[in-house]
Design an enzyme around this catalytic site. Sequence first.
Site: not given
Length: 321
Positions: A108, A199-200, A203, A205, A207-208
């Site tokens: 998914h 948020g920032p 990203v 990687k 957490k995404g």
Amino acid sequence: MDYFDPSYNNKKAMAKQSMLLCCKVYISESRNRETLDSIERAARQDQETVIVNKFKDHEYNRVGYTLVSYVAHDSIGCPIYTPLHQSVVAMAEVAYEAINLELHCGAHPRLGVIDDIVCHPLARASLHEAAWLAKTIASDVGILFQVPVYLYGAAHPTGKSLETIRRELGYYRPNFTGNKWAGWPHEPETTLAEKPNEGPETVSKTKGVVMIGARPWIATYNVPIMSVDFSAARRIALMVSARGGGLPTVQTLGLVHGEDTTEIACMLLEPNQIGADRVQKQVEMLAAEEGLDVDKGYFTDLSPEMIVDRYIKLISNNESS
């Protein structure tokens, strides 16, 4: 209010049954039982938040939780508190600590450890209140966990849709074996093409990113196709969807689901207008043209009425125990 006002408990009880909000939290994990148990314990820290449904899918490596609680207002009717806020933030804290997106793989699409948080009004609550909750959660997730957050629906300043944001971020493009998603899908890029709302702007990687929104109730309905022909599933999914000229207010994905089936995963944006029966018939007709058999579809969540009934029963049991 007088401390001894005998009507207070009755008013609170009425609020718990009439002014309700629902949060659906979709997390990129379904195979690690210890992790799921920890996430659920976090959600249950406040007994006024109730997990009314849980749907996990091993092949998708994805779990969806449906949480419900009341919303309280100030003297002029503005929402100021719901137990859902801290319950969802507590779940997020555990999820980001326990799950590493770089090690995740499933059938998914997803762009983060927490893929989506959607807030719905229930009973007498309004979409305005659901949007307030979505924005409140989004602010905390962005600041506390340093995760880029994209708002959508009623929580977005211009009402931008979830599908539009997902397409802008390349959500639907598999990056593993042609039909699965593994790790951060845009390796090695960590700078985001679209600026997040919270948020920032870069990203992690591990957490995404996460989508957080508010919208009227939608139904999710999946139809299994007894074939491993992924291309055929994608063709059928497109023709069923509004985007492909099919059923209005229906969004679809064609996905691999196990070793011998594919699946048409559907979002029914107005289920009272176009429901599961029409979707089922449309998939069956198109699959027959491809020479494929179709199994009976299934919902991944309860109806709003069933959710409210279950919430009232569970919260009553909590208070009497």
